[in-house]
Design a protein around this motif. Structure first.
Motif, PDB file in Angstrom:
ATOM      1  N   ALA A 119     -31.296 -36.142   4.023  1.00 24.15           N
ATOM      2  CA  ALA A 119     -32.119 -36.331   2.828  1.00 24.15           C
ATOM      3  C   ALA A 119     -31.720 -35.392   1.699  1.00 24.15           C
ATOM      4  N   ASP A 120     -30.962 -34.338   2.005  1.00 26.40           N
ATOM      5  CA  ASP A 120     -30.488 -33.421   0.962  1.00 26.40           C
ATOM      6  C   ASP A 120     -29.303 -33.986   0.192  1.00 26.40           C
ATOM      7  N   TYR A 121     -28.826 -35.162   0.604  1.00 28.08           N
ATOM      8  CA  TYR A 121     -27.653 -35.763  -0.038  1.00 28.08           C
ATOM      9  C   TYR A 121     -27.967 -37.186  -0.476  1.00 28.08           C
ATOM     10  N   PRO A 122     -28.914 -37.357  -1.406  1.00 25.45           N
ATOM     11  CA  PRO A 122     -29.276 -38.709  -1.866  1.00 25.45           C
ATOM     12  C   PRO A 122     -28.096 -39.413  -2.522  1.00 25.45           C
ATOM     13  N   GLY A 123     -28.030 -40.703  -2.304  1.00 29.19           N
ATOM     14  CA  GLY A 123     -26.949 -41.491  -2.895  1.00 29.19           C
ATOM     15  C   GLY A 123     -25.665 -41.466  -2.097  1.00 29.19           C
ATOM     16  N   GLN A 124     -25.618 -40.716  -1.003  1.00 31.09           N
ATOM     17  CA  GLN A 124     -24.415 -40.618  -0.188  1.00 31.09           C
ATOM     18  C   GLN A 124     -24.556 -41.441   1.090  1.00 31.09           C
ATOM     19  N   ALA A 125     -23.462 -42.025   1.526  1.00 34.13           N
ATOM     20  CA  ALA A 125     -23.446 -42.745   2.793  1.00 34.13           C
ATOM     21  C   ALA A 125     -23.210 -41.731   3.906  1.00 34.13           C
ATOM     22  N   VAL A 126     -24.288 -41.305   4.545  1.00 34.94           N
ATOM     23  CA  VAL A 126     -24.246 -40.274   5.583  1.00 34.94           C
ATOM     24  C   VAL A 126     -24.240 -40.948   6.951  1.00 34.94           C
ATOM     25  N   LEU A 127     -23.421 -40.449   7.870  1.00 35.51           N
ATOM     26  CA  LEU A 127     -23.319 -41.031   9.202  1.00 35.51           C
ATOM     27  C   LEU A 127     -23.850 -40.067  10.260  1.00 35.51           C
ATOM     28  N   SER A 128     -24.556 -40.611  11.231  1.00 30.06           N
ATOM     29  CA  SER A 128     -25.084 -39.832  12.346  1.00 30.06           C
ATOM     30  C   SER A 128     -24.004 -39.659  13.404  1.00 30.06           C
ATOM     31  N   ALA A 129     -23.632 -38.419  13.693  1.00 35.07           N
ATOM     32  CA  ALA A 129     -22.628 -38.152  14.721  1.00 35.07           C
ATOM     33  C   ALA A 129     -23.119 -38.616  16.088  1.00 35.07           C
ATOM     34  N   GLU A 130     -24.383 -38.400  16.374  1.00 41.96           N
ATOM     35  CA  GLU A 130     -24.951 -38.759  17.674  1.00 41.96           C
ATOM     36  C   GLU A 130     -24.848 -40.256  17.932  1.00 41.96           C
ATOM     37  N   VAL A 131     -25.159 -41.057  16.932  1.00 40.11           N
ATOM     38  CA  VAL A 131     -25.109 -42.511  17.098  1.00 40.11           C
ATOM     39  C   VAL A 131     -23.675 -42.973  17.350  1.00 40.11           C
ATOM     40  N   ILE A 132     -22.732 -42.425  16.605  1.00 43.55           N
ATOM     41  CA  ILE A 132     -21.326 -42.819  16.776  1.00 43.55           C
ATOM     42  C   ILE A 132     -20.820 -42.432  18.163  1.00 43.55           C
ATOM     43  N   LEU A 133     -21.143 -41.220  18.609  1.00 41.34           N
ATOM     44  CA  LEU A 133     -20.702 -40.790  19.937  1.00 41.34           C
ATOM     45  C   LEU A 133     -21.275 -41.689  21.023  1.00 41.34           C
ATOM     46  N   LYS A 134     -22.512 -42.101  20.849  1.00 46.26           N
ATOM     47  CA  LYS A 134     -23.160 -42.959  21.844  1.00 46.26           C
ATOM     48  C   LYS A 134     -22.524 -44.348  21.874  1.00 46.26           C
ATOM     49  N   LEU A 135     -22.255 -44.917  20.705  1.00 44.41           N
ATOM     50  CA  LEU A 135     -21.735 -46.276  20.632  1.00 44.41           C
ATOM     51  C   LEU A 135     -20.254 -46.366  20.989  1.00 44.41           C
ATOM     52  N   VAL A 136     -19.472 -45.407  20.521  1.00 43.73           N
ATOM     53  CA  VAL A 136     -18.019 -45.468  20.684  1.00 43.73           C
ATOM     54  C   VAL A 136     -17.562 -44.731  21.944  1.00 43.73           C
ATOM     55  N   GLY A 137     -18.406 -43.828  22.469  1.00 47.96           N
ATOM     56  CA  GLY A 137     -18.040 -43.013  23.613  1.00 47.96           C
ATOM     57  C   GLY A 137     -17.498 -43.786  24.809  1.00 47.96           C
ATOM     58  N   PRO A 138     -18.181 -44.846  25.283  1.00 48.42           N
ATOM     59  CA  PRO A 138     -17.672 -45.586  26.443  1.00 48.42           C
ATOM     60  C   PRO A 138     -16.271 -46.153  26.223  1.00 48.42           C
ATOM     61  N   TYR A 139     -15.987 -46.617  25.014  1.00 49.34           N
ATOM     62  CA  TYR A 139     -14.661 -47.157  24.705  1.00 49.34           C
ATOM     63  C   TYR A 139     -13.606 -46.058  24.747  1.00 49.34           C
ATOM     64  N   VAL A 140     -13.903 -44.911  24.145  1.00 46.99           N
ATOM     65  CA  VAL A 140     -12.948 -43.804  24.102  1.00 46.99           C
ATOM     66  C   VAL A 140     -12.716 -43.242  25.505  1.00 46.99           C
ATOM     67  N   LYS A 141     -13.799 -42.998  26.237  1.00 44.89           N
ATOM     68  CA  LYS A 141     -13.682 -42.369  27.559  1.00 44.89           C
ATOM     69  C   LYS A 141     -13.029 -43.281  28.597  1.00 44.89           C
ATOM     70  N   SER A 142     -13.036 -44.579  28.350  1.00 45.62           N
ATOM     71  CA  SER A 142     -12.369 -45.513  29.255  1.00 45.62           C
ATOM     72  C   SER A 142     -10.952 -45.819  28.803  1.00 45.62           C
ATOM     73  N   ALA A 143     -10.460 -45.095  27.791  1.00 42.45           N
ATOM     74  CA  ALA A 143      -9.114 -45.323  27.248  1.00 42.45           C
ATOM     75  C   ALA A 143      -8.928 -46.765  26.781  1.00 42.45           C
TER      76      ALA A 143
END
Length: 219
Positions: free
Chosen positions: A151-175
């Protein structure tokens, strides 16, 4: 002299075999590629991921965005902003006490995700003259601004690291053996957008193409 030339040719052939063999594994940069991080400031890093001739554009993008999120958490932050080369570095904006606007949910259909012109991942031909077939590789490269309070960066497209790690993690860890989540779905799920305070000259809180076009791999 002749043996030196043969040694050089053998070295080039070995490099070609390595580059064209197996897909790049997720890890620090090595002879077959990988990620590299360059610290520019306490909360600012250049993050890249380079693949070899067997690493697809989509795999490189997923590995790259995963590394952005992983590094963000490793440095003690929760969110990050991907910056284009000509973007100014964003700074936190003091919020007035009367500002009660909530972050917009980009999943409500207002963000035209299907019309994006993505630019974050690019291809670059690498020419190896033995055996003489050019190998095309892909890489993701961007400056990442890390932060804790979206919220300290209005107007910016901010990404959640936690969400990305959760969604992409299985793909990365399975090579790459597990199904890769669609890139646009990853961005839509991870995006946190706080509208700029209302003013006649300022845009509304809608997420626009300009907010998102640097976050997805090239077609």
């Amino acid at each position: 002299m002749l043996s030196t030339s043969r040694g050089g040719a053998a070295g080039i052939l070995l490099a070609a075999v390595i580059l064209a063999g197996c897909a790049t594994a997720y890890g620090p940069h090595g002879i077959t590629g990988g990620y590299a991080d360059t610290k520019l400031a306490e909360d600012l890093y250049r993050v890249s991921f380079s693949g070899n001739g067997k690493t697809s554009r989509d795999m490189v993008w997923h590995y790259w965005i995963y590394r952005c999120a992983e590094l963000t958490q490793q440095q003690g932050y929760s969110h990050f902003i991907v910056l284009k080369s000509n973007d100014p570095i964003p700074h936190p904006v003091a919020r007035p006490m009367s500002n009660t606007s909530l972050p917009q949910d980009p999943r409500d259909g207002s963000a035209p995700m299907g019309q994006l012109t993505p630019t974050a991942t690019h291809s670059a031909p690498v020419y190896i003259y033995t055996p003489g077939v050019p190998i095309v590789t892909y890489s993701g490269n961007a400056v990442v601004k890390m932060l804790r309070v979206p919220a300290d960066y209005p107007g910016q497209a901010v990404l959640s690291a936690e969400v990305i790690l959760k969604l992409v993690g299985p793909y990365v860890k399975s090579a790459g053996q597990s199904p890769a989540p669609p890139d646009q779905e990853v961005i839509k799920a991870a995006l946190v957008f706080t509208p700029v305070a209302a003013a006649p000259q300022q845009r509304s809180g809608q997420v626009t193409i300009d907010d998102l076009k640097n976050l997805l791999p090239s077609p």
